[in-house]
Design an enzyme around this catalytic site. Sequence first.
Site, mmCIF file in Angstrom:
data_model
loop_
_atom_site.group_PDB
_atom_site.id
_atom_site.type_symbol
_atom_site.label_atom_id
_atom_site.label_comp_id
_atom_site.label_asym_id
_atom_site.label_seq_id
_atom_site.Cartn_x
_atom_site.Cartn_y
_atom_site.Cartn_z
ATOM 1 N N ASP A 1 0.809 -1.222 0.000
ATOM 2 C CA ASP A 1 0.000 0.000 0.000
ATOM 3 C C ASP A 1 0.844 1.275 0.000
ATOM 4 O O ASP A 1 0.456 2.286 0.573
ATOM 5 C CB ASP A 1 -0.968 0.023 1.205
ATOM 6 N N LYS B 1 2.040 2.188 -5.264
ATOM 7 C CA LYS B 1 2.771 1.731 -6.462
ATOM 8 C C LYS B 1 2.019 2.052 -7.754
ATOM 9 O O LYS B 1 2.628 2.294 -8.789
ATOM 10 C CB LYS B 1 3.059 0.223 -6.366
ATOM 11 N N LYS C 1 0.563 4.652 -8.632
ATOM 12 C CA LYS C 1 0.888 5.994 -9.130
ATOM 13 C C LYS C 1 2.180 5.978 -9.954
ATOM 14 O O LYS C 1 2.307 6.707 -10.938
ATOM 15 C CB LYS C 1 1.017 6.957 -7.949
ATOM 16 N N ASN D 1 -5.228 -10.681 -3.839
ATOM 17 C CA ASN D 1 -5.072 -10.058 -2.508
ATOM 18 C C ASN D 1 -4.594 -8.616 -2.666
ATOM 19 O O ASN D 1 -4.753 -7.797 -1.769
ATOM 20 C CB ASN D 1 -4.082 -10.848 -1.636
ATOM 21 N N GLY E 1 -4.337 -4.740 -4.069
ATOM 22 C CA GLY E 1 -5.319 -3.719 -4.404
ATOM 23 C C GLY E 1 -4.570 -2.500 -4.891
ATOM 24 O O GLY E 1 -3.983 -1.776 -4.095
ATOM 25 N N HIS E 2 -4.493 -2.314 -6.190
ATOM 26 C CA HIS E 2 -3.771 -1.167 -6.723
ATOM 27 C C HIS E 2 -4.753 -0.080 -7.149
ATOM 28 O O HIS E 2 -5.617 -0.309 -7.984
ATOM 29 C CB HIS E 2 -2.907 -1.591 -7.922
ATOM 30 N N THR E 3 -4.619 1.061 -6.526
ATOM 31 C CA THR E 3 -5.501 2.173 -6.887
ATOM 32 C C THR E 3 -4.799 3.034 -7.927
ATOM 33 O O THR E 3 -3.671 3.475 -7.714
ATOM 34 C CB THR E 3 -5.799 3.028 -5.631
ATOM 35 N N GLN F 1 1.949 -6.123 -2.916
ATOM 36 C CA GLN F 1 2.325 -6.160 -1.496
ATOM 37 C C GLN F 1 3.647 -5.404 -1.284
ATOM 38 O O GLN F 1 3.866 -4.415 -1.958
ATOM 39 C CB GLN F 1 2.406 -7.611 -0.978
ATOM 40 N N THR G 1 2.740 -12.495 3.274
ATOM 41 C CA THR G 1 1.950 -13.187 2.268
ATOM 42 C C THR G 1 2.785 -14.390 1.812
ATOM 43 O O THR G 1 3.882 -14.623 2.320
ATOM 44 C CB THR G 1 1.539 -12.236 1.119
ATOM 45 N N GLY H 1 -11.093 -3.466 2.779
ATOM 46 C CA GLY H 1 -11.814 -2.367 3.428
ATOM 47 C C GLY H 1 -11.422 -2.188 4.894
ATOM 48 O O GLY H 1 -12.036 -1.397 5.619
ATOM 49 N N LEU I 1 3.875 12.454 1.002
ATOM 50 C CA LEU I 1 4.540 13.400 1.906
ATOM 51 C C LEU I 1 3.540 14.436 2.421
ATOM 52 O O LEU I 1 3.614 14.882 3.559
ATOM 53 C CB LEU I 1 5.708 14.090 1.181
ATOM 54 N N VAL J 1 3.153 14.428 -3.718
ATOM 55 C CA VAL J 1 2.515 15.311 -2.741
ATOM 56 C C VAL J 1 0.986 15.350 -2.924
ATOM 57 O O VAL J 1 0.318 16.264 -2.459
ATOM 58 C CB VAL J 1 3.104 16.750 -2.813
HETATM 59 P P1 IMP Z 1 -2.724 -13.020 2.226
HETATM 60 O O1 IMP Z 1 -1.818 -12.457 1.197
HETATM 61 O O2 IMP Z 1 -4.177 -12.841 1.908
HETATM 62 O O3 IMP Z 1 -2.390 -14.438 2.582
HETATM 63 O O4 IMP Z 1 -2.490 -12.176 3.593
HETATM 64 C C1 IMP Z 1 -1.262 -12.214 4.304
HETATM 65 C C2 IMP Z 1 -0.899 -10.851 4.874
HETATM 66 O O5 IMP Z 1 -0.552 -9.983 3.813
HETATM 67 C C3 IMP Z 1 -2.037 -10.165 5.630
HETATM 68 O O6 IMP Z 1 -1.495 -9.433 6.715
HETATM 69 C C4 IMP Z 1 -2.618 -9.211 4.604
HETATM 70 O O7 IMP Z 1 -3.259 -8.102 5.208
HETATM 71 C C5 IMP Z 1 -1.351 -8.794 3.884
HETATM 72 N N1 IMP Z 1 -1.598 -8.355 2.500
HETATM 73 C C6 IMP Z 1 -1.892 -9.123 1.427
HETATM 74 N N2 IMP Z 1 -2.032 -8.362 0.324
HETATM 75 C C7 IMP Z 1 -1.794 -7.103 0.685
HETATM 76 C C8 IMP Z 1 -1.744 -5.856 -0.032
HETATM 77 O O8 IMP Z 1 -1.938 -5.766 -1.252
HETATM 78 N N3 IMP Z 1 -1.460 -4.759 0.717
HETATM 79 C C9 IMP Z 1 -1.193 -4.819 2.054
HETATM 80 N N4 IMP Z 1 -1.223 -5.940 2.755
HETATM 81 C C10 IMP Z 1 -1.518 -7.082 2.082
#
Ligand code: IMP
Length: 423
Positions: A13, A16, A18, A38, A40-42, A223, A238, A301, A331, A413
């Site tokens: 998070d 990336k 951007k 898993n 989530g790229h905004t 991640q 992960t 979420g 920043l 910024v």
């Molecule tokens: P998993 O990847 O679903 O097995 O989760 C393992 C750990 O990685 C957990 O703490 C999740 O919150 C974290 N995690 C997985 N994907 C992301 C991501 O894209 N951003 C931040 N944390 C993540």
Amino acid sequence: MPGIICLGTQWGDEGKGKVTDMLADKMKMVVRYQGGNNAGHTVIVDNVTLKLHSIPSGILYPHIVNVIGDGLVVDPKDLIKEMNSLVSQGISTEKLFISGNCHLIMPYHKILDSVRERKLGKYKIGTTGKGIGPTYADKAARIGIRAQDLFDIKILEQKLEQALKEKNQVMTKLYNLKPLKAKELIAEYSVYAKYLKKRIVDTSKMINDALDRGDKVFFEGAQGTMLDIDHGSYPYVTSSSPVAGGACAGSGVGPLKINKVIGVTKAYTTRVGEGPFPTEQINRFGQKMQEIGGEVGTTTGRARRCGWFDAIVVKHAASVNSLSVIFLTKLDVLSSFKKIKIASAYNYRGKRYDYFPPHQTIFNKAKPEYMELDGWNSDISGITKYEKLPRQARKYVETIEKLVGVPIKYISVGPSRRQTIKR
Ligand code: IMP
């Protein structure tokens, strides 16, 4: 050698999406190399905010070929949903390709992910519940189902029956759940196979051909380094390798094809899920970062845990990834803080660590040693030249740079592409 890796240096998070947006014009191909839905790229383009999970961020640009590399685990149902959602927003998915070597997330992986978490109780990892860990576990145990298996029904049946023999025992006997039927899964996955067929190809060859032609290829990590299965805060990680080395293994290219590694680093620290977080601020400072930074997980979420910048973590990332440059994000979120802290070392049982500690217990119990810097107390979100930043903001950037030992080339910024300072 036009290969560029872009990865997270903290717990994910970092923003990336951007960076992809900034560099997209020059890229011919964007490759995801690990993880799954898993992530989530905004990405914000022309005031439209898109949330991507399995699909590379390059999909928003018609000239870019997008690749889901060998190292990913793919939930075909979710992927098709994500593709359809893009198409409904007018974004073409024609240039999306998937490696036949990707492992498929099956319904039993998702079930096992959530029941195992429940069973772990207070020791839970806090996973996203998408079945990531169980799918990678089957890959390592050599009982996984790969995307290419969808095109040989006999093999698929054989592999699935084999896998279900064990999974159904675990689900019924250990967790008191209903067994799954191979026939039903085959019927369901055959529909996905039809839909995805023309996109499932030899992506390693495709990427190598592009690199050999001199095309710029962008390897997009999901991640972050601290969630890496080998180099992160195990077991609170992960199940894949977000580090730079993972980009080669997860896309089928050699390390000599890479000429730059960009480390995306948030100006403070966040993490989702459980696990150690030495600089976490469970107080008004953390709450303020959470509110101003909009720190809510894109996939789950969940509110992200927030804390001060941890130079030890980012220095570790600089080392394991051989970072060429840092792209510092958010920043502006710190603009209203009177004083800002940076952890420059840890202390544990009378010993000082100015490097990442070698044992998990030390990392778990470490007390951060902080430097305290003056805040800048002004809005910096419209500044586009480094020299125009308040003196205190420049001091903050330069202190991080000195502690981590990697040049900070870009400073973000604000969320839009324009709100980026290039040094
Ligand atoms: P998993 O990847 O679903 O097995 O989760 C393992 C750990 O990685 C957990 O703490 C999740 O919150 C974290 N995690 C997985 N994907 C992301 C991501 O894209 N951003 C931040 N944390 C993540």
